[in-house]
Design an enzyme around this catalytic site. Structure first.
Site, PDB file in Angstrom:
ATOM      1  N   LYS A  28       0.872  -1.186   0.000  1.00 35.88           N
ATOM      2  CA  LYS A  28       0.000   0.000   0.000  1.00 35.88           C
ATOM      3  C   LYS A  28       0.904   1.230   0.000  1.00 35.88           C
ATOM      4  CE  LYS A  28      -3.998   1.913   2.525  1.00 35.88           C
ATOM      5  NZ  LYS A  28      -4.958   2.204   1.469  1.00 35.88           N
TER       6      LYS A  28
HETATM    7  N1  PXG Z   1      -8.443  -0.962  -2.254  1.00 35.49           N
HETATM    8  C1  PXG Z   1      -7.813   0.207  -2.236  1.00 35.49           C
HETATM    9  C2  PXG Z   1      -7.146   0.701  -3.460  1.00 35.49           C
HETATM   10  C3  PXG Z   1      -7.784   0.962  -1.049  1.00 35.49           C
HETATM   11  O1  PXG Z   1      -7.128   2.129  -1.028  1.00 35.49           O
HETATM   12  C4  PXG Z   1      -9.111  -0.743   0.028  1.00 35.49           C
HETATM   13  C5  PXG Z   1      -9.079  -1.455  -1.160  1.00 35.49           C
HETATM   14  C6  PXG Z   1      -9.792  -1.331   1.216  1.00 35.49           C
HETATM   15  O2  PXG Z   1      -8.835  -1.758   2.166  1.00 35.49           O
HETATM   16  P1  PXG Z   1      -9.134  -1.739   3.729  1.00 35.49           P
HETATM   17  O3  PXG Z   1      -7.894  -2.290   4.335  1.00 35.49           O
HETATM   18  O4  PXG Z   1      -9.413  -0.317   4.103  1.00 35.49           O
HETATM   19  O5  PXG Z   1     -10.309  -2.596   3.949  1.00 35.49           O
HETATM   20  C7  PXG Z   1      -8.448   0.486   0.100  1.00 35.49           C
HETATM   21  C8  PXG Z   1      -8.438   1.274   1.371  1.00 35.49           C
HETATM   22  C9  PXG Z   1      -8.386   7.343   2.135  1.00 35.49           C
HETATM   23  C10 PXG Z   1      -8.663   5.965   2.564  1.00 35.49           C
HETATM   24  O6  PXG Z   1      -7.464   7.968   2.710  1.00 35.49           O
HETATM   25  C11 PXG Z   1      -8.442   4.927   1.665  1.00 35.49           C
HETATM   26  C12 PXG Z   1      -8.667   3.616   2.070  1.00 35.49           C
HETATM   27  C13 PXG Z   1      -9.120   3.350   3.339  1.00 35.49           C
HETATM   28  C14 PXG Z   1      -9.340   4.391   4.238  1.00 35.49           C
HETATM   29  C15 PXG Z   1      -9.121   5.714   3.832  1.00 35.49           C
HETATM   30  O7  PXG Z   1      -9.050   7.840   1.212  1.00 35.49           O
HETATM   31  N2  PXG Z   1      -8.424   2.668   1.145  1.00 35.49           N
END
Ligand code: PXG
Length: 293
Positions: A152
């Protein structure tokens, strides 16, 4: 109360917080991050978030001598305590170090850890009740043979930002991103699931998706309900003809997707398995997590 952010071991009022101009995260997107959520004074799945941050950094060969699991976890919890932060978002950034020039051999390889707490802009309840409309984006995810999708890292998010702008342009709630082969990878900030014949399907990380922590929770909840889960490649055909579709993410939790590219998915309303998983997920976030105080 002044909002404090954590920067490299210190707590600083947000307005006074500064990042070195030559920080490699700022110069090149050479950093990793986590979006974490705290519910009623408990951080949801803190350990997997810290693990994912440090595994991402390790895969990118950051110098992690001082960045132990305990150090990062304690810094996150202390940032919540200093801000009396019981509900909302926690943003954790870790960048490689400071110095101009690409070459990590010629920079100060001392990673910079920064942490901030924010209130979360939640999706309106209406989206949970009625579901999201979605469109397929023309911006593809990076090929998994470039940056491993499990990392990530900051730099690659420009793709997700461009895809989100495509969804915004047509007023859709989310955008579906495909990989170079045309298989479904994920949404711009969420993982994708479908239900077909009472079986849950979701793409594997090798299709180009993040190994989402909410995705993992949804898999465990489904398995606990006796619903089979398959990690498998999906095409747009599979989404268009699904019985149900939902997205998972730290911000979105478990949210139904009811329309894609002007096709109604299933009945066009949130499906029964999606509803059950959403309710179970809300119980999980209310009842588990690492206490802040
Ligand atoms: N795919 C992508 C590309 C993400 O960025 C998820 C899946 C879901 O992963 P999690 O671990 O959250 O279940 C994400 C998560 C933000 C923000 O700052 C982005 C995410 C989560 C929380 C806040 O916009 N992305």
């Amino acid at each position: 109360m002044a909002e404090l952010v954590y920067i490299d071991g210190e707590f600083v009022p947000k307005e006074q917080a500064t990042i070195p101009f030559f920080d490699h995260g700022y110069l090149y997107g050479d950093g990793v991050f986590e979006g974490v959520r705290v519910y009623n004074g408990r951080v949801f799945r803190l350990e997997p978030h810290v693990d994912r941050l440090l595994f991402s950094a390790r895969a990118l060969a950051f110098n992690l001598e001082k960045m132990t699991f305990d150090f990062v976890r304690d810094a996150i919890l202390e940032t919540c305590r200093r801000n009396d932060h019981s509900n909302g978002y926690i943003r954790v950034n870790l960048t490689r170090g400071t110095g101009l020039g690409l070459d990590p051999a010629h920079i100060e390889n001392r990673p910079l850890l920064t942490i901030a707490t924010r209130q979360l802009a939640l999706y309106p309840q209406e989206y949970y009740d009625n579901g999201l409309t979605m469109v397929t984006c023309s911006t593809r995810v990076l090929s998994p043979d470039t940056i491993d999708p499990r990392i990530k890292c900051m730099g690659k998010y420009i793709n997700n930002i461009l895809a989100k702008m495509e969804a915004n342009r047509v007023g859709a709630g989310e955008g579906i991103m495909l990989n170079a082969q045309g298989c479904v990878a994920e949404a711009t900030g969420d993982n994708v699931f479908i239900v077909k014949d009472n079986i849950l399907h979701t793409p594997p990380p090798s299709a180009g998706c993040l190994k989402g922590i909410t995705r993992q929770a949804a898999i465990e909840l489904a398995e606990g309900m006796g619903i089979p889960v398959r990690e498998t490649n999906l095409t747009l055909y599979d989404l268009y003809t699904a019985d149900e579709c939902f997205l998972t993410g730290t911000a979105a939790e478990i949210i139904p997707g009811v329309e894609l590219d002007k096709r109604l998915l299933g009945s066009g309303k949130p499906g029964p398995i999606t509803r059950r998983l959403n309710e179970a997920f809300r119980r999980l976030t209310a009842e588990t997590g690492t206490p802040v105080f």
